[in-house]
Design a protein around this motif. Structure first.
Motif, PDB file in Angstrom:
ATOM      1  N   GLY A  31       0.785  -1.214   0.000  1.00 29.15           N
ATOM      2  CA  GLY A  31       0.000   0.000   0.000  1.00 29.15           C
ATOM      3  C   GLY A  31       0.820   1.268   0.000  1.00 29.15           C
ATOM      4  O   GLY A  31       2.005   1.274  -0.343  1.00 29.15           O
ATOM      5  N   GLY A  32       0.182   2.347   0.433  1.00 32.52           N
ATOM      6  CA  GLY A  32       0.857   3.631   0.465  1.00 32.52           C
ATOM      7  C   GLY A  32      -0.103   4.739   0.846  1.00 32.52           C
ATOM      8  O   GLY A  32      -1.296   4.521   1.034  1.00 32.52           O
ATOM      9  N   GLN A  33       0.424   5.942   0.960  1.00 32.68           N
ATOM     10  CA  GLN A  33      -0.372   7.136   1.229  1.00 32.68           C
ATOM     11  C   GLN A  33      -0.670   7.812  -0.094  1.00 32.68           C
ATOM     12  O   GLN A  33       0.138   7.783  -1.023  1.00 32.68           O
ATOM     13  CB  GLN A  33       0.394   8.088   2.146  1.00 32.68           C
ATOM     14  CG  GLN A  33       1.038   7.422   3.352  1.00 32.68           C
ATOM     15  CD  GLN A  33       0.038   7.026   4.427  1.00 32.68           C
ATOM     16  OE1 GLN A  33      -1.158   6.982   4.171  1.00 32.68           O
ATOM     17  NE2 GLN A  33       0.514   6.740   5.620  1.00 32.68           N
ATOM     18  N   ARG A  34      -1.839   8.475  -0.188  1.00 26.39           N
ATOM     19  CA  ARG A  34      -2.292   9.000  -1.474  1.00 26.39           C
ATOM     20  C   ARG A  34      -2.722  10.464  -1.370  1.00 26.39           C
ATOM     21  O   ARG A  34      -3.198  10.887  -0.319  1.00 26.39           O
ATOM     22  CB  ARG A  34      -3.459   8.155  -2.006  1.00 26.39           C
ATOM     23  CG  ARG A  34      -3.060   6.699  -2.263  1.00 26.39           C
ATOM     24  CD  ARG A  34      -4.278   5.844  -2.616  1.00 26.39           C
ATOM     25  NE  ARG A  34      -3.871   4.512  -3.033  1.00 26.39           N
ATOM     26  CZ  ARG A  34      -3.776   3.468  -2.218  1.00 26.39           C
ATOM     27  NH1 ARG A  34      -4.050   3.598  -0.933  1.00 26.39           N
ATOM     28  NH2 ARG A  34      -3.399   2.290  -2.681  1.00 26.39           N
ATOM     29  N   ASP A  35      -2.582  11.170  -2.487  1.00 23.82           N
ATOM     30  CA  ASP A  35      -3.090  12.539  -2.545  1.00 23.82           C
ATOM     31  C   ASP A  35      -4.523  12.504  -3.069  1.00 23.82           C
ATOM     32  O   ASP A  35      -5.066  11.442  -3.388  1.00 23.82           O
ATOM     33  CB  ASP A  35      -2.192  13.426  -3.403  1.00 23.82           C
ATOM     34  CG  ASP A  35      -2.029  12.933  -4.837  1.00 23.82           C
ATOM     35  OD1 ASP A  35      -2.885  12.142  -5.313  1.00 23.82           O
ATOM     36  OD2 ASP A  35      -1.056  13.332  -5.500  1.00 23.82           O
ATOM     37  N   GLN A  36      -5.142  13.670  -3.164  1.00 18.32           N
ATOM     38  CA  GLN A  36      -6.565  13.713  -3.495  1.00 18.32           C
ATOM     39  C   GLN A  36      -6.855  13.171  -4.895  1.00 18.32           C
ATOM     40  O   GLN A  36      -7.861  12.470  -5.094  1.00 18.32           O
ATOM     41  CB  GLN A  36      -7.100  15.143  -3.372  1.00 18.32           C
ATOM     42  CG  GLN A  36      -8.627  15.221  -3.521  1.00 18.32           C
ATOM     43  CD  GLN A  36      -9.192  16.576  -3.132  1.00 18.32           C
ATOM     44  OE1 GLN A  36      -8.513  17.372  -2.498  1.00 18.32           O
ATOM     45  NE2 GLN A  36     -10.433  16.851  -3.512  1.00 18.32           N
ATOM     46  N   SER A  37      -5.991  13.462  -5.857  1.00 22.14           N
ATOM     47  CA  SER A  37      -6.248  12.976  -7.218  1.00 22.14           C
ATOM     48  C   SER A  37      -6.183  11.457  -7.283  1.00 22.14           C
ATOM     49  O   SER A  37      -6.951  10.827  -8.025  1.00 22.14           O
ATOM     50  CB  SER A  37      -5.243  13.597  -8.204  1.00 22.14           C
ATOM     51  OG  SER A  37      -3.915  13.206  -7.873  1.00 22.14           O
ATOM     52  N   SER A  38      -5.287  10.847  -6.499  1.00 19.17           N
ATOM     53  CA  SER A  38      -5.192   9.379  -6.471  1.00 19.17           C
ATOM     54  C   SER A  38      -6.445   8.769  -5.860  1.00 19.17           C
ATOM     55  O   SER A  38      -6.972   7.770  -6.362  1.00 19.17           O
ATOM     56  CB  SER A  38      -3.962   8.947  -5.670  1.00 19.17           C
ATOM     57  OG  SER A  38      -2.778   9.405  -6.273  1.00 19.17           O
ATOM     58  N   TRP A  39      -6.952   9.386  -4.756  1.00 17.64           N
ATOM     59  CA  TRP A  39      -8.181   8.876  -4.149  1.00 17.64           C
ATOM     60  C   TRP A  39      -9.339   9.015  -5.121  1.00 17.64           C
ATOM     61  O   TRP A  39     -10.158   8.083  -5.264  1.00 17.64           O
ATOM     62  CB  TRP A  39      -8.489   9.627  -2.853  1.00 17.64           C
ATOM     63  CG  TRP A  39      -7.649   9.221  -1.689  1.00 17.64           C
ATOM     64  CD1 TRP A  39      -6.823  10.015  -0.943  1.00 17.64           C
ATOM     65  CD2 TRP A  39      -7.566   7.911  -1.108  1.00 17.64           C
ATOM     66  NE1 TRP A  39      -6.222   9.269   0.050  1.00 17.64           N
ATOM     67  CE2 TRP A  39      -6.658   7.986  -0.027  1.00 17.64           C
ATOM     68  CE3 TRP A  39      -8.158   6.683  -1.406  1.00 17.64           C
ATOM     69  CZ2 TRP A  39      -6.336   6.878   0.758  1.00 17.64           C
ATOM     70  CZ3 TRP A  39      -7.831   5.569  -0.628  1.00 17.64           C
ATOM     71  CH2 TRP A  39      -6.937   5.673   0.438  1.00 17.64           C
ATOM     72  N   ALA A  40      -9.445  10.141  -5.803  1.00 19.03           N
ATOM     73  CA  ALA A  40     -10.539  10.361  -6.744  1.00 19.03           C
ATOM     74  C   ALA A  40     -10.531   9.315  -7.855  1.00 19.03           C
ATOM     75  O   ALA A  40     -11.593   8.807  -8.258  1.00 19.03           O
ATOM     76  CB  ALA A  40     -10.441  11.774  -7.336  1.00 19.03           C
TER      77      ALA A  40
END
Length: 371
Positions: A335-344
């Motif tokens: 896994g990893g941490q995501r920014d807003q565009s990745s979540w969208a």
């Protein structure tokens, strides 16, 4: 003929000296981690708490039952941990010479044995993150980058080094103590701040008649939700080995299962710090199961997601912790941490129509995702 390497621009004197100091800091930052681990293993935060929250080194030596000859070495450890923000210096004692050390916000969440609704001791998180198994996986990172694993997602560096994945039914075969420590660390990490979430996002659960908390562990979060919303029927879904150790509760329904296969139906499904352990493809699969478990948007169906939202605007300290955590997730999971565009993009691929960020809470964000 090989191209000639460009001339290296040598830093100026002041830049060179600063660069050397920065290099020391980056190369030796593991000492902060090991020093923090040492403080926890010795029981320093808990001892300071029992000494009234403030103590001198001689009193701390006595409380920890350490040899008096170790006092100057303990002073050096404490100086480093104070500098790194783990503890704080208090005003000098009345004699004008005795150093005093106190707990701060960080070290207060490392105090064991406190029975309070919103105190979730984080010692297990530190001990897991600084374990030899995590460190060995990190040390194998360069070999992992060089290796061609062929088609499909590669195993995590942790799995490559140790032969089994973390957070898996087979992790206990590697080391039962590590497996249990990681379960405890996840629970401590995930439950920290649930009181803040309930206060800041109280309306998020208004109007719901049922909720499934995926990977809800021992039900701490579910109990906090039910306490604030007594009418809500709450189900906790987690792996059998986690549910087996969950405390009995007359309101919460515990279900042993796998969120990749089926999720107990409810008006809303919640994923709190779950998706960071999985790659994008698996996140889409999990969210697709969530979508199956809830009614339509018109009937009030929704998915509540509480996750880290990577954002440089949060400031250098929080952003640094986010990107550090991202590489740790890459190393020990898929896994990893995501920014807003990745979540969208993930929400869209899973077939959801829309989403909104209900609240940003420090490094985390609370998403409401509509089917």
């Amino acid at each position: 003929m090989a191209a000639q390497a460009p001339t290296l621009q040598v830093p100026k004197d002041a830049e060179l000296l600063q660069a050397q100091s920065d290099l020391w800091r980056h190369s030796l930052c593991y000492v902060t981690s090991t020093g923090l681990r040492c403080a926890i293993k010795l029981g320093i935060p808990t001892a300071i708490h029992h000494l009234g929250g403030v103590t001198s080194l001689p009193d701390l030596i006595t409380a920890l039952s350490l040899p008096p000859a170790k006092l100057p070495y303990l002073r050096r450890l404490m100086r480093m941990l104070v500098t790194m923000g783990v503890f704080a210096k208090a005003d000098t004692a009345s004699d004008g010479t005795t150093e005093l050390f106190r707990l701060n916000a960080l070290s207060s969440i490392l105090v064991d044995g406190v029975d309070a609704d919103e105190h979730h001791c984080q010692t297990s998180f530190v001990l897991a993150a600084t374990s030899s198994h995590y460190l060995e996986a990190s040390l194998g990172l360069s070999d992992w980058f060089k290796k061609d694993f062929g088609e499909g997602p590669p195993p995590s560096p942790f799995e490559e080094v140790h032969g089994v994945p973390l957070l898996d039914e087979n992790t206990a075969s590697l080391n039962p103590e590590l497996d249990q420590l990681v379960i405890e660390a996840m629970a401590a990490h995930d439950n920290l701040g649930i009181g803040t979430i309930m206060r800041e996002c109280h309306d998020l659960f208004k109007g719901l008649d049922s909720l499934t908390d995926c990977c809800g562990g021992d039900g701490t979060t579910a109990r906090a939700i039910v306490k604030a919303h007594p009418h809500l029927k709450c189900t906790v879904l987690d792996l059998p080995k986690v549910i087996h150790n969950a405390p009995a509760h007359d309101v919460i329904n515990f279900v042993a299962g796998d969120m990749f296969h089926t999720i107990p139906p409810a008006q809303a499904v919640m994923l709190k710090l779950v998706l960071l352990h999985w790659d994008d493809e698996d996140c889409v699969k999990i969210l697709a199961q969530c979508k199956k478990a809830i009614p339509s948007r018109e009937e009030g169906g929704k998915v509540i997601i509480i996750e880290v939202l990577v954002n440089p605007s949060l400031g250098p300290i929080i952003h640094e912790s986010q990107v550090l955590f991202d590489v740790v997730m890459m190393t020990v999971t898929k896994g990893g941490q995501r920014d807003q565009s990745s979540w969208a993009e993930i929400f869209k691929k899973a077939g959801f129509s829309d989403y909104k960020i209900v609240k940003k809470l420090g490094a985390r964000a609370v998403f409401e995702v509509d089917p």
